[in-house]
Design a protein around this motif. Structure first.
Motif, PDB file in Angstrom:
ATOM      1  N   ASP A 135       0.757  -1.306  -0.189  1.00  0.00           N
ATOM      2  CA  ASP A 135      -0.026   0.031   0.076  1.00  0.00           C
ATOM      3  C   ASP A 135       0.967   1.319   0.030  1.00  0.00           C
ATOM      4  O   ASP A 135       0.713   2.337  -0.733  1.00  0.00           O
ATOM      5  CB  ASP A 135      -0.950   0.021   1.196  1.00  0.00           C
ATOM      6  N   PHE A 136       1.814   1.173   0.775  1.00  0.00           N
ATOM      7  CA  PHE A 136       2.659   2.458   1.091  1.00  0.00           C
ATOM      8  C   PHE A 136       4.162   2.081   1.126  1.00  0.00           C
ATOM      9  O   PHE A 136       4.360   1.534   2.206  1.00  0.00           O
ATOM     10  CB  PHE A 136       2.018   3.395   1.958  1.00  0.00           C
ATOM     11  N   GLN A 138       7.609   4.424   1.762  1.00  0.00           N
ATOM     12  CA  GLN A 138       8.475   5.986   1.870  1.00  0.00           C
ATOM     13  C   GLN A 138       9.804   5.493   1.429  1.00  0.00           C
ATOM     14  O   GLN A 138      10.748   5.148   1.936  1.00  0.00           O
ATOM     15  CB  GLN A 138       8.523   6.470   3.302  1.00  0.00           C
ATOM     16  N   GLU A 155      -0.055   7.038  -3.769  1.00  0.00           N
ATOM     17  CA  GLU A 155       0.429   7.541  -2.593  1.00  0.00           C
ATOM     18  C   GLU A 155       1.852   7.333  -2.175  1.00  0.00           C
ATOM     19  O   GLU A 155       2.517   8.316  -1.955  1.00  0.00           O
ATOM     20  CB  GLU A 155      -0.337   6.755  -1.242  1.00  0.00           C
ATOM     21  N   THR A 156       2.495   6.215  -2.856  1.00  0.00           N
ATOM     22  CA  THR A 156       3.902   5.905  -2.674  1.00  0.00           C
ATOM     23  C   THR A 156       4.521   6.894  -3.550  1.00  0.00           C
ATOM     24  O   THR A 156       5.732   7.533  -3.311  1.00  0.00           O
ATOM     25  CB  THR A 156       4.052   4.358  -3.150  1.00  0.00           C
TER      26      THR A 156
END
Length: 281
Positions: A135-136, A138, A155-156
């Motif tokens: 999902d994500f 950073q 989102e990523t």
């Protein structure tokens, strides 16, 4: 490999299944002084055989605890090397290179993406992880290269804090939002983005006049070619330019073969790029 801020390692410790070839004492560094037999090696080269995975873990722990050495690079490219960073307890490194043609266990992959701190460069190619989802993540390193980036989410993508980004085989990602985000920021680290797109601007029908102030190329303001590597350039003649409030200029280019570039001109005129090859996949 043991390095000391130089391209060549100062020492090598190899772990192999088979015994190494037999070499002469002279070639192996052995000398005799009187009745004393000594070994002198300017560039030490050690080898261990059998149980290479276990022996390498023991050796790694020993060297790390003895010298307090940081891990500068980690590379995994062979299907028989089932030695992932989690096995060694590696949490930080400068560069990581994973280019495999077999499936990597999900827990090992997520350890790399979610638990590790990679500061300079991450290269990731997952040929057989066809159902991978995350999902994500950073990402925050100098250079990010992901082949088969189908799992990168919106989102990523928008949270990437990298200077140079290459995404190949990605799904539709919001390039317009990425550009808008940069224009509203004070980011001076970002240099360029290269990604898979389409004839519709990566799946989007973008009106660059809506909310932006696009400009055509002006040879008096910037050069035509951008140096993206030591050997390759991007032709920005037909690119769309954007000027940020702090005076930094950027260009979006839609190239052949479904390529999209977003480039920041930290150096507006790059004559050294004019004779380079045109960039591609």
């Amino acid at each position: 490999m043991f390095c000391n801020n130089s391209p060549r390692p100062i020492a090598v410790w190899e772990f192999t299944k088979e015994r190494w070839r037999k070499v002469s004492d002279t070639e192996n560094g052995w000398r005799r002084i009187g009745r004393t037999r000594i070994r002198i090696q300017k560039e030490p080269d050690w080898r261990s055989t059998k149980i290479q995975t276990k022996n390498m873990k023991v050796a790694f722990d020993y060297v790390r605890d003895l010298f307090r050495l940081p891990v500068t690079g980690y590379s995994l490219s062979d299907k028989e090397q089932q030695m992932y960073p989690q096995y060694f307890g590696i949490t930080k490194c400068e560069e990581m290179y994973i280019w495999v043609h077999h499936e990597i266990p999900i827990d090992e992959l997520k350890y790399i993406l979610e638990k590790m701190e990679i500061s300079k460069k991450l290269t990731l190619y997952l040929k057989e992880n066809n159902d991978f989802e995350c999902d994500f993540v950073q990402f925050s390193m100098d250079k990010l290269i992901i082949k088969r980036a189908f799992w990168i989410t919106r989102e990523t993508f928008l949270a990437m804090d990298c200077a140079r980004i290459t995404l190949q085989g990605n799904k539709d990602l919001p390039i317009r939002d990425f550009v808008s985000q940069w224009l509203l920021s004070k980011n001076t680290r970002f240099e360029w983005l290269k990604m898979t797109g389409s004839m519709r601007w990566n799946g989007e029908d973008i009106n660059w006049n809506d909310g932006f102030e696009p400009m055509k190329w002006n040879p008096a303001i910037r050069g035509r070619n951008f140096k993206i590597s030591h050997f390759q350039r991007v032709d920005c003649e037909n690119g769309i330019d954007f000027l940020r409030d702090d005076g930094i200029l950027a260009t979006v280019v839609k190239a052949e073969l479904g390529l999209i570039y977003f480039i920041v001109w930290h150096k507006r005129f790059q004559s050294e790029a004019d004779d380079l090859q045109l960039d591609s996949w």
